[in-house]
Design a protein around this motif. Structure first.
Motif, PDB file in Angstrom:
ATOM      1  N   ILE A  94      66.568  22.830  34.658  1.00 51.00           N
ATOM      2  CA  ILE A  94      65.878  21.778  35.007  1.00 51.00           C
ATOM      3  C   ILE A  94      66.727  19.964  35.619  1.00 51.00           C
ATOM      4  O   ILE A  94      66.740  19.180  36.655  1.00 51.00           O
ATOM      5  CB  ILE A  94      65.311  20.906  33.986  1.00 51.00           C
ATOM      6  N   TYR A  95      68.293  20.246  35.198  1.00 49.45           N
ATOM      7  CA  TYR A  95      69.209  19.610  35.380  1.00 49.45           C
ATOM      8  C   TYR A  95      69.618  19.389  36.850  1.00 49.45           C
ATOM      9  O   TYR A  95      69.613  18.903  37.100  1.00 49.45           O
ATOM     10  CB  TYR A  95      70.604  19.230  33.793  1.00 49.45           C
ATOM     11  N   LEU A  96      69.945  21.069  36.720  1.00 53.54           N
ATOM     12  CA  LEU A  96      70.525  20.737  38.190  1.00 53.54           C
ATOM     13  C   LEU A  96      69.300  20.882  38.733  1.00 53.54           C
ATOM     14  O   LEU A  96      69.537  20.622  40.665  1.00 53.54           O
ATOM     15  CB  LEU A  96      70.539  23.237  37.882  1.00 53.54           C
ATOM     16  N   LEU A  97      68.401  20.781  39.230  1.00 52.94           N
ATOM     17  CA  LEU A  97      67.011  20.614  39.640  1.00 52.94           C
ATOM     18  C   LEU A  97      67.163  19.377  40.299  1.00 52.94           C
ATOM     19  O   LEU A  97      66.605  19.158  41.186  1.00 52.94           O
ATOM     20  CB  LEU A  97      65.799  21.325  39.446  1.00 52.94           C
ATOM     21  N   ILE A  98      67.553  18.275  39.308  1.00 47.00           N
ATOM     22  CA  ILE A  98      67.631  16.786  38.941  1.00 47.00           C
ATOM     23  C   ILE A  98      68.175  16.789  40.500  1.00 47.00           C
ATOM     24  O   ILE A  98      68.704  15.424  40.653  1.00 47.00           O
ATOM     25  CB  ILE A  98      67.310  16.232  38.018  1.00 47.00           C
ATOM     26  N   THR A  99      69.981  17.230  39.728  1.00 48.56           N
ATOM     27  CA  THR A  99      71.143  17.038  41.220  1.00 48.56           C
ATOM     28  C   THR A  99      70.554  16.891  42.238  1.00 48.56           C
ATOM     29  O   THR A  99      71.700  16.355  42.883  1.00 48.56           O
ATOM     30  CB  THR A  99      72.056  18.097  39.882  1.00 48.56           C
ATOM     31  N   VAL A 100      70.388  18.499  42.571  1.00 52.55           N
ATOM     32  CA  VAL A 100      70.238  18.666  43.926  1.00 52.55           C
ATOM     33  C   VAL A 100      68.861  17.629  44.404  1.00 52.55           C
ATOM     34  O   VAL A 100      69.493  17.512  45.521  1.00 52.55           O
ATOM     35  CB  VAL A 100      68.932  19.964  44.166  1.00 52.55           C
ATOM     36  N   PHE A 101      68.507  17.268  43.766  1.00 54.75           N
ATOM     37  CA  PHE A 101      67.005  16.213  44.585  1.00 54.75           C
ATOM     38  C   PHE A 101      67.839  15.273  44.792  1.00 54.75           C
ATOM     39  O   PHE A 101      67.347  14.184  45.765  1.00 54.75           O
ATOM     40  CB  PHE A 101      65.775  16.328  43.324  1.00 54.75           C
ATOM     41  N   TYR A 102      68.000  14.491  43.542  1.00 59.05           N
ATOM     42  CA  TYR A 102      68.869  13.403  43.895  1.00 59.05           C
ATOM     43  C   TYR A 102      69.850  13.202  45.102  1.00 59.05           C
ATOM     44  O   TYR A 102      70.183  12.401  45.487  1.00 59.05           O
ATOM     45  CB  TYR A 102      69.695  13.247  42.539  1.00 59.05           C
ATOM     46  N   ILE A 103      70.790  13.633  45.385  1.00 56.45           N
ATOM     47  CA  ILE A 103      71.836  14.386  46.483  1.00 56.45           C
ATOM     48  C   ILE A 103      71.072  14.175  47.763  1.00 56.45           C
ATOM     49  O   ILE A 103      71.603  14.007  48.728  1.00 56.45           O
ATOM     50  CB  ILE A 103      73.007  15.618  45.575  1.00 56.45           C
ATOM     51  N   PHE A 104      70.459  15.175  47.614  1.00 60.26           N
ATOM     52  CA  PHE A 104      69.416  15.250  48.725  1.00 60.26           C
ATOM     53  C   PHE A 104      68.405  13.811  49.164  1.00 60.26           C
ATOM     54  O   PHE A 104      68.034  13.666  50.866  1.00 60.26           O
ATOM     55  CB  PHE A 104      67.954  16.593  48.972  1.00 60.26           C
ATOM     56  N   MET A 105      68.477  12.629  48.403  1.00 56.01           N
ATOM     57  CA  MET A 105      67.474  11.618  48.277  1.00 56.01           C
ATOM     58  C   MET A 105      68.701  11.550  48.920  1.00 56.01           C
ATOM     59  O   MET A 105      68.717  10.552  50.157  1.00 56.01           O
ATOM     60  CB  MET A 105      67.250  11.111  47.337  1.00 56.01           C
ATOM     61  N   ILE A 106      70.080  10.785  48.521  1.00 57.61           N
ATOM     62  CA  ILE A 106      71.355  10.443  49.320  1.00 57.61           C
ATOM     63  C   ILE A 106      71.151  10.449  50.163  1.00 57.61           C
ATOM     64  O   ILE A 106      71.802   9.583  51.362  1.00 57.61           O
ATOM     65  CB  ILE A 106      72.434  10.242  47.909  1.00 57.61           C
ATOM     66  N   TYR A 107      71.980  11.751  50.459  1.00 62.40           N
ATOM     67  CA  TYR A 107      72.067  12.377  52.134  1.00 62.40           C
ATOM     68  C   TYR A 107      70.077  11.556  52.477  1.00 62.40           C
ATOM     69  O   TYR A 107      71.016  10.953  54.147  1.00 62.40           O
ATOM     70  CB  TYR A 107      71.940  13.881  51.794  1.00 62.40           C
ATOM     71  N   ILE A 108      69.241  11.804  52.655  1.00 60.99           N
ATOM     72  CA  ILE A 108      68.267  10.860  53.816  1.00 60.99           C
ATOM     73  C   ILE A 108      68.316   9.734  54.206  1.00 60.99           C
ATOM     74  O   ILE A 108      68.374   9.081  54.939  1.00 60.99           O
ATOM     75  CB  ILE A 108      66.513  11.553  52.442  1.00 60.99           C
ATOM     76  N   MET A 109      69.089   9.055  52.931  1.00 63.10           N
ATOM     77  CA  MET A 109      68.579   7.528  52.738  1.00 63.10           C
ATOM     78  C   MET A 109      70.270   7.772  53.921  1.00 63.10           C
ATOM     79  O   MET A 109      69.666   6.291  54.214  1.00 63.10           O
ATOM     80  CB  MET A 109      69.255   6.672  51.619  1.00 63.10           C
TER      81      MET A 109
END
Length: 421
Positions: free
Chosen positions: A151-166
């Protein structure tokens, strides 16, 4: 100014990771205020040095500050602990470099400012450090279940994706307020990720305490069985002692009349005394309890239970670990031997070879255990995965011991070697 803020944030994360490791691993010498003050000074000092962008200077200063707080602020059992802490420091530096390399691959065809790459790398460092501490370094986070790790891995990947989009829309925005909100949102994501990381430490501690409670309950149950049997034996002994004078008088009279009858009576008296004497004296009370319990269980199932031991002090093995090792081994041996129709036996020998404590347990079996690899065995019991054997192996490794299993020609042989302390 933005670069300095980025340095403050990333250094805050790195120093937080280092100090949390030391707090989990060692006993602090001073009050909490001392470590908070050191944390603030450490972060600010390293951030100022980062401004000069001299990598070697940055590494040396980080290392010196870490060694200083490790030596001054914490109690260590051995000198080896300091070397292990330094190894951990360099592993963390390696993870930091690896994280920046991974992020560089993500942003290689994209225009960005330093904060996006640095924040993404910080998220990766936090996750990789959790993996490092779970599988390599024995701290509280080692008990975090696989599910929470995924779950923590999925959260990390999601946050990195969000930072990239922004980061893609950052240069397009002309409004400084909008840009500020993006940066604020990114910093907020980092803060939430740190809280998740910190929470996982408590999850690990919770699972560790749960395991200790289960083990303590097992220990209490064994002691309850022991004292129940002890009380029963005491009542029987009271009866024997009460009639012992009469037995002696009868024996004297029997010798006067018929020596053969007297010898028969004498043998009967010896048997009664043997049944009620303390059979096991291994220098470990909990092992005595386990042996009494498992021998009684074996006898009820028609299994020959033989135990031999040299005069040795094995009290350096804790009671909980005694339960884990011998409780699981005898449970497995009894279950395997039950399935045999002919010769049913469990034979144990404990002896010393050089400076090694050797435990050898042999029992009859049907050769159905399956090896996953050289050191792991797959349980043939439905719904089981050989957890008992894994726990035994893990416990023996705590004492720098070796655990071997040999299954051949209808018998299972366990050999354990542990350095004597």
């Amino acid at each position: 100014m933005i670069d300095f803020i980025v340095y403050l944030i990333t250094n805050s994360i790195i120093v937080f990771i280092l100090l949390s490791y030391l707090n989990d691993k060692h006993i602090p010498k001073y009050k909490k205020k001392f470590y908070i003050l050191f944390y603030i000074l450490f972060v600010i000092g390293i951030s100022i040095i980062n401004v000069f962008e001299i990598t070697l200077l940055n590494l040396i200063c980080n290392l010196l500050c870490f060694i200083f707080i490790d030596f001054i602020g914490y109690k260590h059992d051995t000198v080896f602990d300091y070397y292990r802490d330094i190894i951990y420091f360099f592993l963390l530096i390696f993870l930091d470099s690896l994280a920046f390399f991974i992020v560089g691959l993500i942003y290689q065809t994209h225009e960005y400012i330093n904060i996006f790459r640095t924040m993404s790398a910080s998220l990766i460092v936090l996750f990789l450090n959790m993996i490092l501490r779970r599988y390599i370094s024995f701290t509280r986070i080692e008990n975090v279940p696989i599910r929470e790790t995924i779950i923590y891995l999925l959260i990390t990947v999601f946050y990195i994706f969000m930072i990239y989009i922004m980061s893609e829309n950052y240069d397009v925005l002309k409004n400084k307020f909008s840009k500020g909100m993006i940066l604020f949102f990114i910093i907020g994501q980092i803060a939430i990720d740190i809280m998740i990381y910190y929470y996982l430490n408590f999850v690990g501690l919770s699972y560790k305490m749960e395991k200790k409670v289960i083990e303590a309950n097992q220990q209490l149950e064994l002691k309850r069985i022991y004292y129940t049997n002890l009380k029963k034996s005491y009542e029987e002994n009271r009866t024997i002692i009460h009639d012992f004078k009469n037995h002696i008088q009868v024996l004297e009279n029997a010798y006067k009349k018929n020596k053969n009858d007297a010898d028969t009576l004498k043998e009967q008296l010896y048997k009664v005394l043997d049944i009620n004497k303390v059979k096991y004296q291994t220098s470990s009370e909990i092992l005595d309890i386990i042996l009494m319990d498992k021998e009684n269980e074996s006898q009820t199932k028609g299994i020959e239970f033989i135990f031999k031991m040299e005069i040795l002090d094995i009290s350096f093995i804790s009671e909980i670990d005694m339960i884990t090792i011998f409780g699981n081994l005898y449970d497995n041996a009894i279950e395997a031997t039950e399935q045999i129709e002919k010769e049913k036996y469990i034979r144990t020998a404990i002896y010393k070879i050089g400076e090694m404590l050797t435990i050898r347990i042999e029992n009859s079996c049907n050769n159905e255990l399956e090896y996953v690899n050289k050191n792991n065995i797959k349980s043939t019991k439905y719904g089981h995965s050989g957890i008992g054997l894994k726990n035994i192996n893990r416990t023996i490794k705590k004492y720098n011991g070796i655990f071997n299993i040999l299954i051949t020609e209808g018998k299972c042989i366990i050999i354990i070697s542990i350095p004597i302390k």
